[in-house]
Design a protein around this motif. Structure first.
Motif, short mmCIF file in Angstrom:
data_model
loop_
_atom_site.label_atom_id
_atom_site.label_comp_id
_atom_site.label_asym_id
_atom_site.label_seq_id
_atom_site.Cartn_x
_atom_site.Cartn_y
_atom_site.Cartn_z
N PRO A 284 -13.13 15.77 46.37
CA PRO A 284 -13.98 14.85 45.60
C PRO A 284 -15.07 15.63 44.89
N SER A 285 -15.60 15.09 43.81
CA SER A 285 -16.56 15.82 42.99
C SER A 285 -17.81 16.24 43.76
N ASP A 286 -18.26 15.40 44.71
CA ASP A 286 -19.47 15.72 45.47
C ASP A 286 -19.17 16.44 46.78
N CYS A 287 -17.94 16.89 46.95
CA CYS A 287 -17.57 17.60 48.17
C CYS A 287 -18.22 18.98 48.21
N VAL A 288 -18.75 19.35 49.35
CA VAL A 288 -19.28 20.69 49.55
C VAL A 288 -18.13 21.63 49.88
N VAL A 289 -17.97 22.66 49.09
CA VAL A 289 -16.90 23.64 49.30
C VAL A 289 -17.52 24.93 49.80
N GLU A 290 -16.94 25.48 50.84
CA GLU A 290 -17.42 26.72 51.44
C GLU A 290 -16.33 27.27 52.35
N PRO A 291 -16.43 28.53 52.74
CA PRO A 291 -15.48 29.03 53.73
C PRO A 291 -15.57 28.21 55.01
N ALA A 292 -14.41 27.86 55.57
CA ALA A 292 -14.39 27.07 56.79
C ALA A 292 -15.16 27.79 57.89
N LYS A 293 -16.04 27.08 58.56
CA LYS A 293 -16.91 27.70 59.57
C LYS A 293 -16.11 28.38 60.67
N ASN A 297 -17.41 34.57 61.20
CA ASN A 297 -18.07 35.04 62.42
C ASN A 297 -18.66 36.41 62.16
N GLY A 298 -19.08 37.08 63.23
CA GLY A 298 -19.71 38.38 63.07
C GLY A 298 -18.81 39.43 62.47
N LEU A 299 -17.50 39.27 62.66
CA LEU A 299 -16.55 40.23 62.11
C LEU A 299 -16.04 39.82 60.75
N ASN A 300 -16.20 38.55 60.42
CA ASN A 300 -15.73 38.04 59.14
C ASN A 300 -16.86 37.30 58.43
N ALA A 301 -17.61 38.02 57.62
CA ALA A 301 -18.71 37.41 56.88
C ALA A 301 -18.16 36.51 55.79
N PRO A 302 -18.92 35.48 55.40
CA PRO A 302 -18.46 34.61 54.31
C PRO A 302 -18.34 35.39 53.00
N GLN A 303 -17.21 35.23 52.33
CA GLN A 303 -16.97 35.92 51.07
C GLN A 303 -17.45 35.11 49.87
N TYR A 304 -17.77 33.83 50.10
CA TYR A 304 -18.17 32.94 49.02
C TYR A 304 -19.35 32.10 49.47
N SER A 305 -20.13 31.67 48.51
CA SER A 305 -21.29 30.82 48.81
C SER A 305 -20.85 29.37 48.93
N ALA A 325 -15.20 35.13 36.37
CA ALA A 325 -16.56 34.82 35.95
C ALA A 325 -17.16 33.67 36.75
N ILE A 326 -16.33 32.68 37.05
CA ILE A 326 -16.82 31.54 37.83
C ILE A 326 -17.22 31.97 39.22
N LEU A 327 -16.38 32.76 39.86
CA LEU A 327 -16.66 33.21 41.22
C LEU A 327 -17.95 34.03 41.26
N LYS A 328 -18.17 34.83 40.23
CA LYS A 328 -19.40 35.60 40.19
C LYS A 328 -20.61 34.72 39.94
N GLN A 329 -20.41 33.67 39.15
CA GLN A 329 -21.53 32.82 38.76
C GLN A 329 -22.01 31.92 39.89
N ILE A 330 -21.08 31.25 40.59
CA ILE A 330 -21.53 30.27 41.57
C ILE A 330 -20.98 30.48 42.97
N CYS A 331 -20.06 31.42 43.16
CA CYS A 331 -19.39 31.53 44.46
C CYS A 331 -19.74 32.78 45.25
N GLU A 332 -20.44 33.74 44.65
CA GLU A 332 -20.77 34.92 45.41
C GLU A 332 -21.80 34.60 46.49
N PRO A 333 -21.61 35.13 47.72
CA PRO A 333 -22.57 34.83 48.79
C PRO A 333 -23.91 35.50 48.56
#
Length: 333
Positions: A284-293, A297-305, A325-333
């Motif tokens: 959905p448009s208002d869905c929060v997208v992020e790496p699944a929690k 973990n400590g060995l796998n840092a989030p690759q995206y914001s 370009a999109i990933l760099k603009q809004i998805c980099e952690p």
């Protein structure tokens, strides 16, 4: 060439307005069909082989970002009726198509539609919003007369298929059951018509891009889809009654980069028409997208914001489908 009422493509050479720059066009080098792209029998996912099917899906999603499924549960009649419906739709005159679609609220793009480089794409297409389906289907064209009945039935079956695939992916990633159920909507269907082309080396049906979806499910009648594998373009075969499943940007992000969204494009051919039907499973448009929690973990840092899906979609348009370009603009952690 096949006769067709939309005769803009009945030319002896590719018009200048359809010729892409040398660095973008396919060129004379033919991309071979890749026989290594996995074909997964989903009928086995209901029995004792479910673990093996999950592993096949994960390996395909990691190595190719794309796979095909057979024995998927979508009825043969639905598939045949959908192809017949859209072949009939695209067989009407451009004036009839534009008239019906303008009145219905859908988006029809004839061959005058531009790519981002200001060149015409060698295709016609129809965009059908799908959510909520009961409301969106009432906006559909009244011709062909089978349109609403056929499309409704097909989309219900494809939505069930998409949730089934996502549930298998969820299990394979170690996420909780039903992880994707609330965040996955069948939001858009895109039907494309690619007529024969006198010189397919000069033009494109769709430019190189990644899908901004969670997954995309494609039905195609003849080959024409190409993906990047190991830096080279390879073709995806058109198997009878099979679906191509494409990993989208959002699933790559949710999996924290474990699954890959492949770059792909559509090319023309010189002999036959090609009809495709893509269904996009999106948040959905208002869905929060992020790496699944569960995958961070400590060995796998989030690759995206963390971001809202609507912000990704807005950036996708602004960057002309330039995923990097999109990933760099809004998805980099």
């Amino acid at each position: 060439m096949e006769k067709h009422s939309s005769s803009w493509f009945n030319v002896e050479s590719v018009p200048e307005g359809y010729v892409f720059p040398p660095e973008t066009r396919p060129g004379k080098l033919i991309a071979p069909l890749c026989k290594a792209i996995p074909v997964i029998d989903l009928g086995k996912s209901l029995g004792e082989d479910q673990y093996d099917i999950i592993q096949q899906i994960l390996e395909a999603s990691e190595n190719f970002g794309i796979f095909q499924v057979i024995n998927h549960g979508v009825s043969e009649n639905s598939i045949l009726d959908m192809m017949r419906n859209f072949k009939e739709f695209f067989g009407m005159t451009v004036e009839d198509k534009e008239s019906m679609v303008n009145k219905s609220g859908l988006i029809y793009t004839s061959s005058t539609g531009y790519a981002k480089d200001g060149v015409h794409l060698w295709r016609e297409n129809l965009k059908q919003p799908c959510h909520p389906l009961e409301k969106c289907i009432q906006l559909s064209p009244k011709k062909p007369t089978i349109y609403r009945e056929v499309v409704s039935k097909y989309l219900v079956e494809v939505k069930e298929l998409s949730l089934r695939i996502l549930e298998l992916i969820s299990r394979g990633l170690g996420l909780e059951p039903g992880f994707f159920k609330e965040s996955s909507q069948l939001q858009l269907m895109l039907a494309n018509y690619y007529p024969p082309c006198p010189d397919p080396s000069l033009t494109l049906g769709i430019l190189r891009h990644c899908d901004p979806s969670i997954i995309t499910i494609l039905l195609q009648d003849v080959p024409g889809l190409q993906v990047v594998k190991d830096g080279q373009w390879v073709g995806v075969d058109a198997l009878p009654s099979a679906f191509v499943v494409n990993i989208g940007n959002q699933l790559e992000i949710i999996s924290n980069g474990k699954l890959k969204s492949p770059e792909h494009r559509a090319v023309a051919n010189s002999t036959v028409t090609r009809t495709t039907i893509s269904t996009f499973i999106n948040p959905p448009s208002d869905c929060v997208v992020e790496p699944a929690k569960a995958l961070v973990n400590g060995l796998n840092a989030p690759q995206y914001s963390t971001f809202l899906y609507k912000d990704f979609v807005n950036s996708y348009g602004a960057f002309g489908s330039d995923t990097e370009a999109i990933l760099k603009q809004i998805c980099e952690p």
